[in-house]
Design a protein around this motif. Sequence first.
Motif, PDB file in Angstrom:
ATOM      1  N   PHE A  95       0.852  -1.189   0.000  1.00 45.47           N
ATOM      2  CA  PHE A  95       0.000   0.000   0.000  1.00 45.47           C
ATOM      3  C   PHE A  95       0.890   1.242   0.000  1.00 45.47           C
ATOM      4  O   PHE A  95       1.321   1.717   1.040  1.00 45.47           O
ATOM      5  N   THR A  96       1.154   1.730  -1.201  1.00 50.23           N
ATOM      6  CA  THR A  96       2.114   2.819  -1.386  1.00 50.23           C
ATOM      7  C   THR A  96       1.506   4.072  -2.021  1.00 50.23           C
ATOM      8  O   THR A  96       2.220   5.047  -2.242  1.00 50.23           O
ATOM      9  N   GLY A  97       0.211   4.042  -2.304  1.00 45.05           N
ATOM     10  CA  GLY A  97      -0.447   5.184  -2.938  1.00 45.05           C
ATOM     11  C   GLY A  97      -0.865   4.887  -4.363  1.00 45.05           C
ATOM     12  O   GLY A  97      -0.253   4.065  -5.052  1.00 45.05           O
ATOM     13  N   SER A  98      -1.929   5.557  -4.809  1.00 50.68           N
ATOM     14  CA  SER A  98      -2.501   5.286  -6.129  1.00 50.68           C
ATOM     15  C   SER A  98      -1.504   5.493  -7.267  1.00 50.68           C
ATOM     16  O   SER A  98      -1.360   4.642  -8.150  1.00 50.68           O
ATOM     17  N   GLY A  99      -0.817   6.632  -7.250  1.00 50.25           N
ATOM     18  CA  GLY A  99       0.109   6.927  -8.338  1.00 50.25           C
ATOM     19  C   GLY A  99       1.229   5.916  -8.461  1.00 50.25           C
ATOM     20  O   GLY A  99       1.559   5.468  -9.564  1.00 50.25           O
ATOM     21  N   SER A 100       1.803   5.535  -7.329  1.00 49.44           N
ATOM     22  CA  SER A 100       2.920   4.584  -7.383  1.00 49.44           C
ATOM     23  C   SER A 100       2.441   3.198  -7.795  1.00 49.44           C
ATOM     24  O   SER A 100       3.199   2.427  -8.399  1.00 49.44           O
ATOM     25  N   GLY A 101       1.186   2.873  -7.505  1.00 53.32           N
ATOM     26  CA  GLY A 101       0.647   1.588  -7.926  1.00 53.32           C
ATOM     27  C   GLY A 101       0.566   1.473  -9.432  1.00 53.32           C
ATOM     28  O   GLY A 101       0.945   0.453 -10.023  1.00 53.32           O
ATOM     29  N   ILE A 102       0.080   2.531 -10.071  1.00 55.08           N
ATOM     30  CA  ILE A 102      -0.011   2.503 -11.529  1.00 55.08           C
ATOM     31  C   ILE A 102       1.378   2.517 -12.151  1.00 55.08           C
ATOM     32  O   ILE A 102       1.637   1.833 -13.149  1.00 55.08           O
ATOM     33  N   GLU A 103       2.296   3.277 -11.557  1.00 57.75           N
ATOM     34  CA  GLU A 103       3.668   3.297 -12.064  1.00 57.75           C
ATOM     35  C   GLU A 103       4.298   1.907 -11.990  1.00 57.75           C
ATOM     36  O   GLU A 103       5.056   1.513 -12.878  1.00 57.75           O
ATOM     37  N   ALA A 104       3.975   1.161 -10.925  1.00 57.26           N
ATOM     38  CA  ALA A 104       4.523  -0.191 -10.790  1.00 57.26           C
ATOM     39  C   ALA A 104       4.027  -1.103 -11.899  1.00 57.26           C
ATOM     40  O   ALA A 104       4.757  -1.976 -12.383  1.00 57.26           O
ATOM     41  N   VAL A 105       2.780  -0.903 -12.313  1.00 53.39           N
ATOM     42  CA  VAL A 105       2.255  -1.677 -13.442  1.00 53.39           C
ATOM     43  C   VAL A 105       2.944  -1.262 -14.735  1.00 53.39           C
ATOM     44  O   VAL A 105       3.336  -2.106 -15.548  1.00 53.39           O
ATOM     45  N   LEU A 106       3.104   0.035 -14.926  1.00 55.62           N
ATOM     46  CA  LEU A 106       3.726   0.531 -16.150  1.00 55.62           C
ATOM     47  C   LEU A 106       5.172   0.071 -16.297  1.00 55.62           C
ATOM     48  O   LEU A 106       5.624  -0.200 -17.420  1.00 55.62           O
ATOM     49  N   ASN A 107       5.886  -0.009 -15.190  1.00 52.66           N
ATOM     50  CA  ASN A 107       7.289  -0.433 -15.298  1.00 52.66           C
ATOM     51  C   ASN A 107       7.486  -1.933 -15.106  1.00 52.66           C
ATOM     52  O   ASN A 107       8.620  -2.413 -15.054  1.00 52.66           O
ATOM     53  N   GLY A 108       6.384  -2.655 -14.974  1.00 49.63           N
ATOM     54  CA  GLY A 108       6.455  -4.111 -14.948  1.00 49.63           C
ATOM     55  C   GLY A 108       6.825  -4.732 -13.628  1.00 49.63           C
ATOM     56  O   GLY A 108       7.131  -5.925 -13.566  1.00 49.63           O
ATOM     57  N   THR A 109       6.780  -3.967 -12.526  1.00 49.76           N
ATOM     58  CA  THR A 109       7.154  -4.525 -11.225  1.00 49.76           C
ATOM     59  C   THR A 109       5.953  -5.003 -10.419  1.00 49.76           C
ATOM     60  O   THR A 109       6.122  -5.546  -9.335  1.00 49.76           O
ATOM     61  N   ALA A 110       4.735  -4.803 -10.923  1.00 50.62           N
ATOM     62  CA  ALA A 110       3.536  -5.289 -10.247  1.00 50.62           C
ATOM     63  C   ALA A 110       2.557  -5.817 -11.279  1.00 50.62           C
ATOM     64  O   ALA A 110       2.529  -5.349 -12.426  1.00 50.62           O
ATOM     65  N   ASP A 111       1.756  -6.800 -10.871  1.00 50.93           N
ATOM     66  CA  ASP A 111       0.733  -7.342 -11.768  1.00 50.93           C
ATOM     67  C   ASP A 111      -0.469  -6.418 -11.861  1.00 50.93           C
ATOM     68  O   ASP A 111      -1.082  -6.281 -12.924  1.00 50.93           O
ATOM     69  N   ILE A 112      -0.824  -5.794 -10.716  1.00 50.73           N
ATOM     70  CA  ILE A 112      -2.019  -4.952 -10.632  1.00 50.73           C
ATOM     71  C   ILE A 112      -1.682  -3.703  -9.839  1.00 50.73           C
ATOM     72  O   ILE A 112      -0.998  -3.773  -8.815  1.00 50.73           O
ATOM     73  N   GLY A 113      -2.169  -2.559 -10.315  1.00 48.23           N
ATOM     74  CA  GLY A 113      -2.003  -1.303  -9.587  1.00 48.23           C
ATOM     75  C   GLY A 113      -3.343  -0.835  -9.044  1.00 48.23           C
ATOM     76  O   GLY A 113      -4.284  -0.593  -9.811  1.00 48.23           O
ATOM     77  N   ASN A 114      -3.454  -0.738  -7.731  1.00 50.88           N
ATOM     78  CA  ASN A 114      -4.704  -0.295  -7.104  1.00 50.88           C
ATOM     79  C   ASN A 114      -4.750   1.228  -7.041  1.00 50.88           C
ATOM     80  O   ASN A 114      -3.796   1.860  -6.607  1.00 50.88           O
ATOM     81  N   THR A 115      -5.875   1.809  -7.435  1.00 51.59           N
ATOM     82  CA  THR A 115      -6.000   3.259  -7.407  1.00 51.59           C
ATOM     83  C   THR A 115      -7.433   3.668  -7.111  1.00 51.59           C
ATOM     84  O   THR A 115      -8.374   3.034  -7.586  1.00 51.59           O
ATOM     85  N   SER A 116      -7.588   4.711  -6.303  1.00 53.45           N
ATOM     86  CA  SER A 116      -8.916   5.232  -5.999  1.00 53.45           C
ATOM     87  C   SER A 116      -9.187   6.494  -6.814  1.00 53.45           C
ATOM     88  O   SER A 116      -9.836   7.429  -6.347  1.00 53.45           O
ATOM     89  N   ARG A 117      -8.684   6.521  -8.016  1.00 53.49           N
ATOM     90  CA  ARG A 117      -8.954   7.600  -8.972  1.00 53.49           C
ATOM     91  C   ARG A 117      -8.947   7.002 -10.367  1.00 53.49           C
ATOM     92  O   ARG A 117      -8.577   5.845 -10.581  1.00 53.49           O
ATOM     93  N   ASN A 118      -9.346   7.812 -11.344  1.00 48.62           N
ATOM     94  CA  ASN A 118      -9.274   7.399 -12.741  1.00 48.62           C
ATOM     95  C   ASN A 118      -7.836   7.485 -13.240  1.00 48.62           C
ATOM     96  O   ASN A 118      -7.037   8.276 -12.735  1.00 48.62           O
TER      97      ASN A 118
END
Length: 303
Positions: A95-118
Amino acid sequence: MKKIKSRTWILAGAVMFLLGITEIPSSDASHNTGEPSSDTSHNTGDFAFDTPQKPDGKIAGSILLVGSTTMQAYVSALAEGYMNTYPDVTVAVEFTGSGSGIEAVLNGTADIGNTSRNLTDREKAGGAVGNMVAIEGIAVCVDSANTVTDLTRQQLACIYTGEINNWSEVGGEDVPIVLVGREAGSGTRSAFEEFLGIEDECDYVNVLDSNGAVMARVASTPGAIGYISLNTADERVVMLKLDGAASTAENIRNGQYSLISPLVMATMGEISEQNELVRSWFAYIRGKEGKEIAASVGVIPIE
């Protein structure tokens, strides 16, 4: 007082709930420099993938989800339930924040990025796909000594832009208003400011990095006001009504309470393009148990 920008997605979402329609469009406020995207599409439909409906002993491995602190209770409960169903799969969550979750998906370090925004246009251009799985309310909270119980949307916007700076101006005691909010990059902050049409205009005194920290600061600070995800609210603070409607799950469902945020799980590409584990994760969320888990933690699943 300033006029609030129109936010048709909130009103449309409320109408859809009243009509029994479950696909809620994203915001219409967008920029290519980090603001929510103008694309009103979300993957919210039927997840009918070639995944097992019951444990068969063949699924094994690990899934990593990174992102929103707002989604912590929901995702933690889902992970526990999923691993009980598929004991050979490990679900790890950060649980590192919405923005970092999506960045993790974009850079391939996470399978899913959780975000409470669009997702932003930049994130979508990078290949991320936002899959809305639920919605939740954003509660506006004050300390227990505050005598104000209800604010209009207009009043709330003027409070957060500094045009109203004393509680006596909205029917309360002669006490200065202390603004508390979330950090830049927070999905809850993005949804809150977008709802009020005050992006980048808030006059914050305290900026904190979690719902718990916001509640603690509001509870201990006379005259403070903050916003938190509804499913994290507790008795330390008092939740205000908005335009006469309390921030309850029932009022969100029937459209009376319209300050809401999407709960999105981003993937790199469509869900149908993901590996078997990720596809089975989304199928589990859509199933009976996944919906029951959502209800148990106070969020509303997308049917």
